[in-house]
Design an enzyme around this catalytic site. Sequence first.
Site, short mmCIF file in Angstrom:
data_model
loop_
_atom_site.label_atom_id
_atom_site.label_comp_id
_atom_site.label_asym_id
_atom_site.label_seq_id
_atom_site.Cartn_x
_atom_site.Cartn_y
_atom_site.Cartn_z
N ASN A 1 91.18 50.69 27.91
CA ASN A 1 91.83 49.63 27.14
C ASN A 1 90.90 48.45 26.85
O ASN A 1 91.09 47.73 25.88
CB ASN A 1 93.11 49.15 27.84
CG ASN A 1 92.90 48.69 29.26
OD1 ASN A 1 91.88 48.97 29.88
ND2 ASN A 1 93.87 47.97 29.79
N PRO B 1 82.60 55.75 32.53
CA PRO B 1 83.59 55.15 31.63
C PRO B 1 84.75 56.11 31.39
O PRO B 1 84.67 57.30 31.70
CB PRO B 1 82.79 54.94 30.34
CG PRO B 1 81.83 56.09 30.34
CD PRO B 1 81.48 56.35 31.78
N GLU C 1 91.47 47.23 40.72
CA GLU C 1 92.32 46.47 39.81
C GLU C 1 93.27 47.48 39.19
O GLU C 1 92.89 48.27 38.33
CB GLU C 1 91.46 45.75 38.76
CG GLU C 1 92.21 44.66 38.02
CD GLU C 1 92.77 45.14 36.71
OE1 GLU C 1 93.99 45.45 36.67
OE2 GLU C 1 92.02 45.21 35.74
N CYS D 1 96.81 45.58 31.58
CA CYS D 1 97.47 45.52 32.88
C CYS D 1 98.19 44.20 33.11
O CYS D 1 99.06 44.11 33.98
CB CYS D 1 96.45 45.76 34.00
SG CYS D 1 94.99 44.73 33.85
#
Length: 473
Positions: free
Chosen positions: A144, A168, A242, A276
């Site tokens: 994102n 990635p 995260e 998020c």
Amino acid sequence: MLYINGEWITDGNKMDVINPATGKVIDSVTIGGREETKEAITHATEAFKTWKNIPGAKRGRYLATVVKLMREKREILAETITRENGKPFSDARGEVRSAIDYLEWYAEEAKRLYGDTLPASQVDKHLMVLREPIGVSAAITPWNFPLSMITRKIAPALAAGCTVVLKPASQTPLSAIKVFECFHEAGIPKGVVNLVIGPAEEIGKEMTSNPDVRKLTFTGSTAIGKKLMRDAADTVKKVSMELGGHAPFIVFEDADIDEAVTGVLLTKFKNSGQTCISTNRIYVAESIVEEFGKRLAQKTAELRIGNGMEDGVDVGPVINKGAMEKIAAQVEDAVKNNGKILQGGNIHKPEEGSGYFYEPTVIQYATEEMQIATEETFGPVAPIFPFSSEEEVIEKANHKQYGLAAYCYTKDMGCGLRMMKALEYGIVGINDPAPIVIQAPFGGVKESGIGKEGGKYGLEEYMEEKFVSIGMK
């Protein structure tokens, strides 16, 4: 392409990259697996022996060179983001600026890695605390924010003296390749930064099991984060995670409705709601809930949906078909549970071509029974829940699982301070829909994560304290 020990690897199996705005292949890249990851870790381990001893100021100059190169290439970087991620070009430009800002911040911080001298308890001792780089760091980044998430992890690692192996997201490898081209052009020594593109299971297994990796950093779903933590436990790695969020957005009776509506538009529909820290639950005081819903629906209707490379587009596609179908299922469930759609509510079919689009949607009369009340919605859907008291909204807003970001709008400073204390989240914005800045810690509590990124806090994640006691007899 893979980038290992300062060399590009182009031979091997290939993987297609899809533009979510068109559903078409835009490129193909070379991929690797467990063996390539192991090779990258081996080179990173060897490079660490030298890199950790390079003065911080010199490490910072390498990062500053990357900053210069990325500024020169900022338009192609932004175009790459939009082509593989789908977000509007203006938002991609903003992401490039953010990615550069992280590099620039840590380029400056690299020369400020201070230790401590402690007061001794005996006259014949000298006590010190040294801060040293933890070692080889494995980083796994999401789709994102395919550029800024890379620099937010790599920049503090390199500044601290660590070496890095990066994986990635498979959906967005092109942005990673572009930034690694800048690392290469900047002359960063061989083995210090390494790029491995390929299947998550294979690469992740090597990262978590290899004892030479001393730090694992991951941004992504809570479920995957838990698995990585379990796997990393066998070698007792330091981890920073995260993970998922389910952000509440609280609007009190005294709030400026138009300002709050603008805040929702920014926190809900940016990147098609695929962040998020996106607003997931909008709690509005009963006395203003009807008016708020009306104004939010009006503003949402003005948003233009389409290919991110087109001028004036506000909302791009979601990342793939599965994401689009999940959003549609959540909206359908909300309607079955008596939710009223004020705007949107449908899969969007572009006038030309195909792609994965969902209309920006506003749902009034949301309830706790709906899936959308408990499951993270990675999409442009804004459900509105009424509330009658401060105590009620605190209880509802504090999600048992998630604790990443929360927002609150009120003109009452006392109320704002009470909410600041009561909301169980790592990030709280009071009358502020954009509380994320380079110098502040970013991260959650509960199952939304462990550790922080950004500012001095992000640098500390890549350091270890060594206590030294010197006898002076």
